[in-house]
Write a protein that holds these residues in place. Structure first.
Motif, short mmCIF file in Angstrom:
data_model
loop_
_atom_site.label_atom_id
_atom_site.label_comp_id
_atom_site.label_asym_id
_atom_site.label_seq_id
_atom_site.Cartn_x
_atom_site.Cartn_y
_atom_site.Cartn_z
N MET A 240 -1.65 2.11 -7.29
CA MET A 240 -1.49 3.54 -7.56
C MET A 240 -0.25 4.08 -6.87
O MET A 240 0.48 4.92 -7.42
CB MET A 240 -2.74 4.30 -7.11
CG MET A 240 -2.69 5.80 -7.35
SD MET A 240 -2.36 6.23 -9.07
CE MET A 240 -2.69 7.98 -9.06
N SER A 241 0.03 3.62 -5.65
CA SER A 241 1.19 4.12 -4.92
C SER A 241 2.50 3.77 -5.62
O SER A 241 3.52 4.44 -5.41
CB SER A 241 1.21 3.56 -3.49
OG SER A 241 1.57 2.19 -3.46
N GLU A 242 2.49 2.75 -6.48
CA GLU A 242 3.69 2.35 -7.19
C GLU A 242 3.76 2.91 -8.60
O GLU A 242 4.82 2.85 -9.24
CB GLU A 242 3.78 0.82 -7.26
CG GLU A 242 3.95 0.15 -5.90
CD GLU A 242 4.11 -1.36 -6.01
OE1 GLU A 242 4.85 -1.81 -6.90
OE2 GLU A 242 3.47 -2.08 -5.21
N LEU A 243 2.67 3.47 -9.10
CA LEU A 243 2.62 3.91 -10.50
C LEU A 243 3.60 5.04 -10.78
O LEU A 243 4.33 5.02 -11.77
CB LEU A 243 1.19 4.33 -10.86
CG LEU A 243 0.96 4.81 -12.30
CD1 LEU A 243 1.37 3.74 -13.31
CD2 LEU A 243 -0.50 5.20 -12.49
N PHE A 244 3.64 6.04 -9.92
CA PHE A 244 4.51 7.19 -10.12
C PHE A 244 5.64 7.26 -9.10
O PHE A 244 6.42 8.22 -9.11
CB PHE A 244 3.70 8.48 -10.07
CG PHE A 244 2.61 8.55 -11.11
CD1 PHE A 244 2.91 8.56 -12.46
CD2 PHE A 244 1.28 8.57 -10.73
CE1 PHE A 244 1.91 8.61 -13.42
CE2 PHE A 244 0.27 8.61 -11.68
CZ PHE A 244 0.59 8.64 -13.03
N GLY A 245 5.76 6.26 -8.23
CA GLY A 245 6.82 6.25 -7.23
C GLY A 245 6.58 7.26 -6.12
O GLY A 245 5.49 7.81 -5.96
N GLY A 246 7.62 7.49 -5.32
CA GLY A 246 7.55 8.49 -4.27
C GLY A 246 7.35 7.94 -2.87
O GLY A 246 7.51 8.66 -1.90
N PHE A 247 6.97 6.66 -2.77
CA PHE A 247 6.84 6.03 -1.46
C PHE A 247 8.09 5.20 -1.19
O PHE A 247 8.55 4.47 -2.07
CB PHE A 247 5.60 5.12 -1.42
CG PHE A 247 4.29 5.85 -1.41
CD1 PHE A 247 3.62 6.12 -0.23
CD2 PHE A 247 3.72 6.26 -2.61
CE1 PHE A 247 2.41 6.78 -0.23
CE2 PHE A 247 2.50 6.94 -2.62
CZ PHE A 247 1.85 7.20 -1.42
N PRO A 248 8.64 5.29 0.02
CA PRO A 248 9.86 4.52 0.31
C PRO A 248 9.60 3.02 0.29
O PRO A 248 8.47 2.57 0.50
CB PRO A 248 10.27 5.01 1.71
CG PRO A 248 9.02 5.56 2.31
CD PRO A 248 8.21 6.11 1.17
N ASP A 249 10.66 2.25 0.04
CA ASP A 249 10.53 0.80 0.00
C ASP A 249 9.97 0.26 1.31
O ASP A 249 9.23 -0.74 1.31
CB ASP A 249 11.88 0.15 -0.28
CG ASP A 249 12.37 0.41 -1.71
OD1 ASP A 249 11.54 0.80 -2.55
OD2 ASP A 249 13.57 0.24 -1.95
N SER A 250 10.32 0.91 2.41
CA SER A 250 9.85 0.43 3.71
C SER A 250 8.33 0.52 3.84
O SER A 250 7.71 -0.24 4.58
CB SER A 250 10.51 1.22 4.84
OG SER A 250 10.25 2.61 4.72
#
Length: 305
Positions: A240-250
């Motif tokens: 879910m955290s990757e579905l719409f983006g918004g979290f930094p790669d780190s």
């Protein structure tokens, strides 16, 4: 400054005065009540009395169970000291309105390499809290859709019966495309093939981990809110955290360093994201129909279904 009577009916004004009253003083008026944005499902207010502030969510009294479930989920996440969760002050019904009163947190967007890395490690700490089965003691909500949490003996059965099939049933009631329903039901029947070599622990999950439900508190700690908790595969939160983006790669890199993912996670990510795409289809309409159909077709092709 907006006065309380412009935004609150008399019953709710009285309830909030009682709940926030210092030293039992529930007679004094609230200093201010301000409506704030950001809530697509509920009205959201900031209430101030003296030097203290509270975050208040309001909705129709018929949706009081949604706030009770949210309070339950926040209490579960608060068991992990690595994350910040707003304290629940209370919830209930006043007149025609259901309400939930939370601690008001000073929040900042989850940005920057160091902040993202710390947040990824904190989420891994949440997931290390484990249960004895897949599910949750109560049903709750994903957005405003019911989320069923009755225990199932295996994770594939849980995800099929309590996640995919209820969303497909909602789509059927909403008269969505028959092809979507038929292929989705085939996928639900074939799910064990995706989990031959993957037997996850029942981890404590946020359940709805998109970037709008995570931030940094004033101490740069990961703050989580608006949960849809249950015991399940930790990869569902990451999907879910990757579905719409918004979290930094780190964030993702630090999580994987703290707790590496098993082989096959990319295929499972597509499955776990499908649940949320189906829910968005049911909540917001046909814009998600083709995306859901493509995801189901790809999964069926990969497992030969």
């Amino acid at each position: 400054m907006i006065s309380s009577h412009q935004l609150l009916d008399a019953d709710l004004d009285t309830a909030l005065r009682t709940l926030t009253g210092a030293d039992g003083d529930s007679a004094a008026a609230l200093d201010s009540v301000s409506e704030v944005g950001g809530g697509s499902i509920s009205r959201t207010l900031v209430v101030r009395r003296g030097q203290r502030r509270w975050f208040v969510k309001l909705n129709d009294a018929r949706l009081a169970a949604m706030f009770a479930a949210e309070a339950d989920g926040l209490a579960a996440l608060a068991a992990c000291p690595a994350v910040r969760v707003p304290r629940v002050w209370g919830h209930g019904i006043s007149g025609r309105q259901a309400w939930l009163v939370l601690e008001h947190l000073a929040l900042a967007p989850l940005r920057g390499h160091a902040a993202g890395a710390a947040a990824g490690q904190a989420l891994a700490a949440v997931h290390r809290i484990t249960g004895s089965h897949f599910g949750w003691p109560r049903d709750n909500f994903i957005g405003s859709s019911p989320q069923l949490n009755a225990a199932q003996p295996t994770w594939p059965l849980f995800f099929a019966r309590q996640r995919l099939l209820p969303q497909l049933e909602l789509a059927k009631r909403n008269r969505q495309h028959a092809r979507l329903i038929a292929s989705g039901e085939r996928l639900a029947d074939a799910l064990p093939a995706l989990f031959v070599d993957h037997r996850p622990r029942p981890s404590l999950l946020h359940g709805d981990l998109w970037s709008g439900n995570a931030a940094l508190d004033d101490g740069d700690r990961l703050a989580l809110f608006d949960p849809a908790v249950y015991w399940g595969d930790r990869e569902t939160d990451l999907a879910m955290s990757e579905l719409f983006g918004g979290f930094p790669d780190s964030f993702h890199a630090a999580y994987r360093e703290a707790w590496p993912l098993a082989s096959g996670c990319a295929q499972r990510k597509l499955l776990y994201q499908l649940y949320h795409v189906l829910n968005h289809l049911n909540l917001f309409g046909g814009g998600y129909l083709q995306q859901a159909e493509r995801m189901i077709s790809r999964l069926l092709a990969e497992i030969g279904g």
